[in-house]
Design an enzyme around this catalytic site. Structure first.
Site, short mmCIF file in Angstrom:
data_model
loop_
_atom_site.label_atom_id
_atom_site.label_comp_id
_atom_site.label_asym_id
_atom_site.label_seq_id
_atom_site.Cartn_x
_atom_site.Cartn_y
_atom_site.Cartn_z
NE ARG A 1 -2.24 -1.46 3.39
CZ ARG A 1 -2.57 -1.10 4.62
NH1 ARG A 1 -3.64 -0.36 4.83
NH2 ARG A 1 -1.85 -1.47 5.65
CG ASN B 1 -3.79 -4.92 3.27
OD1 ASN B 1 -3.24 -4.79 2.19
ND2 ASN B 1 -3.15 -4.76 4.41
#
Length: 79
Positions: free
Chosen positions: A19, A37
């Site tokens: 990320r 996620n």
């Protein structure tokens, strides 16, 4: 011409800075979107911008240490 895509990435993608890498690459290239996620261990992201910049972002993520994308699903979305 701007485009918008949703990507689902599976493999070794959680707990490895995915990320953060996606955010940094998108920010540097002037792209917008989000990344999260998923409970199944995959990562989902939406990204919007010029196609060449989106391709560059994906390449940056794929070439990052510790990240291993085994499967990448792409879905083009309306802007």
């Amino acid at each position: 011409m701007k485009k918008r895509f949703q990507y689902t990435c599976s493999g070794y993608v959680q707990g490895v800075g995915f990320r953060y890498r996606a955010y940094r690459a998108a920010h540097q290239l002037g792209l917008t979107g989000w990344v999260r996620n998923e409970y199944d261990g995959s990562v989902t992201m939406e990204v919007q911008g010029e196609q060449d910049k989106i391709d560059a972002m994906l390449e940056t993520i794929e070439n990052s240490p510790h990240i291993s994308i085994d499967n990448l699903k792409e879905n083009e979305l309306p802007i």
